[in-house]
Design a protein around this motif. Structure first.
Motif, PDB file in Angstrom:
ATOM      1  N   SER A  45       1.069  -1.135  -0.061  1.00 23.33           N
ATOM      2  CA  SER A  45       0.078  -0.097  -0.013  1.00 23.33           C
ATOM      3  C   SER A  45       0.940   1.283   0.007  1.00 23.33           C
ATOM      4  CB  SER A  45      -0.762  -0.064   1.319  1.00 23.33           C
ATOM      5  OG  SER A  45      -1.617   1.568   1.386  1.00 23.33           O
ATOM      6  N   GLU A  46       0.825   1.765  -1.055  1.00 21.65           N
ATOM      7  CA  GLU A  46       1.821   3.261  -1.219  1.00 21.65           C
ATOM      8  C   GLU A  46       1.090   4.086  -0.141  1.00 21.65           C
ATOM      9  OE1 GLU A  46       4.724   5.646  -2.348  1.00 21.65           O
ATOM     10  OE2 GLU A  46       4.144   3.540  -3.279  1.00 21.65           O
ATOM     11  N   ALA A  47      -0.217   4.046   0.101  1.00 17.26           N
ATOM     12  CA  ALA A  47      -0.575   5.127   1.263  1.00 17.26           C
ATOM     13  C   ALA A  47      -0.041   4.860   2.774  1.00 17.26           C
ATOM     14  CB  ALA A  47      -1.994   5.136   1.330  1.00 17.26           C
ATOM     15  N   LEU A  48       0.069   3.502   2.900  1.00 22.67           N
ATOM     16  CA  LEU A  48       0.724   3.320   4.349  1.00 22.67           C
ATOM     17  C   LEU A  48       2.445   3.034   4.345  1.00 22.67           C
ATOM     18  CD1 LEU A  48      -1.745   0.571   5.210  1.00 22.67           C
ATOM     19  CD2 LEU A  48      -1.783   2.965   5.767  1.00 22.67           C
ATOM     20  N   ALA A  49       2.997   3.026   3.176  1.00 26.15           N
ATOM     21  CA  ALA A  49       4.233   2.872   3.090  1.00 26.15           C
ATOM     22  C   ALA A  49       4.982   3.963   3.515  1.00 26.15           C
ATOM     23  CB  ALA A  49       4.745   2.555   1.421  1.00 26.15           C
ATOM     24  N   ASP A  50       6.167   3.717   4.294  1.00 28.46           N
ATOM     25  CA  ASP A  50       7.189   4.575   4.711  1.00 28.46           C
ATOM     26  C   ASP A  50       8.228   4.630   3.673  1.00 28.46           C
ATOM     27  OD1 ASP A  50       8.777   2.414   5.437  1.00 28.46           O
ATOM     28  OD2 ASP A  50       8.701   2.771   7.695  1.00 28.46           O
ATOM     29  N   SER A  51       9.352   5.312   3.964  1.00 32.11           N
ATOM     30  CA  SER A  51      10.384   5.471   3.070  1.00 32.11           C
ATOM     31  C   SER A  51      11.306   4.056   2.970  1.00 32.11           C
ATOM     32  CB  SER A  51      11.331   6.512   3.434  1.00 32.11           C
ATOM     33  OG  SER A  51      12.098   6.335   4.847  1.00 32.11           O
ATOM     34  N   ASP A  52      11.384   3.347   4.239  1.00 32.77           N
ATOM     35  CA  ASP A  52      12.058   1.982   3.957  1.00 32.77           C
ATOM     36  C   ASP A  52      11.099   1.212   3.227  1.00 32.77           C
ATOM     37  OD1 ASP A  52      14.004   2.801   5.449  1.00 32.77           O
ATOM     38  OD2 ASP A  52      13.180   2.008   7.474  1.00 32.77           O
ATOM     39  N   ASP A  53       9.818   1.093   3.253  1.00 30.87           N
ATOM     40  CA  ASP A  53       9.005   0.430   2.425  1.00 30.87           C
ATOM     41  C   ASP A  53       9.124   0.763   0.892  1.00 30.87           C
ATOM     42  OD1 ASP A  53       7.900  -1.021   4.334  1.00 30.87           O
ATOM     43  OD2 ASP A  53       6.162   0.591   4.750  1.00 30.87           O
ATOM     44  N   ARG A  54       9.338   1.891   0.414  1.00 34.47           N
ATOM     45  CA  ARG A  54       9.468   2.482  -0.866  1.00 34.47           C
ATOM     46  C   ARG A  54      10.706   1.989  -1.558  1.00 34.47           C
ATOM     47  NH1 ARG A  54       6.894   6.841   1.790  1.00 34.47           N
ATOM     48  NH2 ARG A  54       4.942   7.033   1.355  1.00 34.47           N
ATOM     49  N   GLU A  55      11.843   2.055  -0.529  1.00 36.35           N
ATOM     50  CA  GLU A  55      13.247   1.629  -0.953  1.00 36.35           C
ATOM     51  C   GLU A  55      13.222  -0.071  -1.243  1.00 36.35           C
ATOM     52  OE1 GLU A  55      17.390   1.510  -1.619  1.00 36.35           O
ATOM     53  OE2 GLU A  55      15.648   3.131  -2.042  1.00 36.35           O
ATOM     54  N   ALA A  56      12.355  -0.534  -0.425  1.00 37.90           N
ATOM     55  CA  ALA A  56      12.508  -2.108  -0.448  1.00 37.90           C
ATOM     56  C   ALA A  56      11.836  -2.377  -1.708  1.00 37.90           C
ATOM     57  CB  ALA A  56      11.706  -2.804   0.790  1.00 37.90           C
ATOM     58  N   ASN A  57      10.488  -1.784  -1.928  1.00 37.47           N
ATOM     59  CA  ASN A  57       9.898  -2.021  -3.281  1.00 37.47           C
ATOM     60  C   ASN A  57      10.727  -1.635  -4.612  1.00 37.47           C
ATOM     61  OD1 ASN A  57       7.467  -2.724  -4.516  1.00 37.47           O
ATOM     62  ND2 ASN A  57       6.888  -0.743  -4.868  1.00 37.47           N
ATOM     63  N   ARG A  58      11.274  -0.470  -4.477  1.00 39.61           N
ATOM     64  CA  ARG A  58      12.362  -0.131  -5.572  1.00 39.61           C
ATOM     65  C   ARG A  58      13.318  -1.358  -5.915  1.00 39.61           C
ATOM     66  NH1 ARG A  58      16.921   1.193  -6.654  1.00 39.61           N
ATOM     67  NH2 ARG A  58      17.653   1.557  -4.614  1.00 39.61           N
ATOM     68  N   ARG A  59      13.913  -1.763  -4.466  1.00 40.03           N
ATOM     69  CA  ARG A  59      15.129  -2.741  -4.719  1.00 40.03           C
ATOM     70  C   ARG A  59      14.465  -3.858  -5.301  1.00 40.03           C
ATOM     71  NH1 ARG A  59      18.884  -2.751   0.203  1.00 40.03           N
ATOM     72  NH2 ARG A  59      19.957  -4.153  -1.207  1.00 40.03           N
ATOM     73  N   ALA A  60      13.219  -4.336  -4.982  1.00 40.36           N
ATOM     74  CA  ALA A  60      12.700  -5.843  -5.363  1.00 40.36           C
ATOM     75  C   ALA A  60      12.523  -5.284  -6.891  1.00 40.36           C
ATOM     76  CB  ALA A  60      11.497  -5.992  -4.616  1.00 40.36           C
ATOM     77  N   GLU A  61      11.787  -4.278  -7.464  1.00 41.18           N
ATOM     78  CA  GLU A  61      11.509  -4.369  -8.845  1.00 41.18           C
ATOM     79  C   GLU A  61      12.905  -4.435  -9.600  1.00 41.18           C
ATOM     80  OE1 GLU A  61       9.370  -0.531  -8.879  1.00 41.18           O
ATOM     81  OE2 GLU A  61       7.416  -1.608  -8.305  1.00 41.18           O
ATOM     82  N   ALA A  62      14.114  -3.794  -9.194  1.00 40.75           N
ATOM     83  CA  ALA A  62      15.206  -3.727  -9.834  1.00 40.75           C
ATOM     84  C   ALA A  62      15.633  -5.114  -9.820  1.00 40.75           C
ATOM     85  CB  ALA A  62      16.290  -2.799  -9.143  1.00 40.75           C
ATOM     86  N   ALA A  63      15.481  -5.796  -8.745  1.00 38.06           N
ATOM     87  CA  ALA A  63      15.932  -7.392  -8.979  1.00 38.06           C
ATOM     88  C   ALA A  63      15.281  -8.064  -9.781  1.00 38.06           C
ATOM     89  CB  ALA A  63      15.857  -7.825  -7.453  1.00 38.06           C
ATOM     90  N   ASP A  64      13.934  -7.924  -9.842  1.00 41.41           N
ATOM     91  CA  ASP A  64      13.165  -8.558 -10.601  1.00 41.41           C
ATOM     92  C   ASP A  64      13.499  -8.453 -12.136  1.00 41.41           C
ATOM     93  OD1 ASP A  64      11.539  -9.858  -8.885  1.00 41.41           O
ATOM     94  OD2 ASP A  64       9.810  -8.216  -9.185  1.00 41.41           O
TER      95      ASP A  64
END
Length: 52
Positions: A27-46
């Motif tokens: 949930s972008e609405a509930l995400a903090d900066s660490d969540d956004r970074e983890a999501n960005r890194r996961a997408e890059a790994a994929d």
């Protein structure tokens, strides 16, 4: 190249699930900066995995 201690280890590794299609709610609405970074890194790994 993958190196395994023995045949059992190789077989166990081949049976591991691939995590790309895991059902994880984000949930972008509930995400903090660490969540956004983890999501960005996961997408890059994929992306790297798809380009191998």
């Amino acid at each position: 190249m993958n190196y395994y201690e023995n045949e059992t280890e190789r077989q166990a590794n081949e049976e591991l699930p691939i995590g790309k299609n895991e059902d994880v709610e984000f949930s972008e609405a509930l995400a903090d900066s660490d969540d956004r970074e983890a999501n960005r890194r996961a997408e890059a790994a994929d992306e790297r995995q798809q380009n191998e």
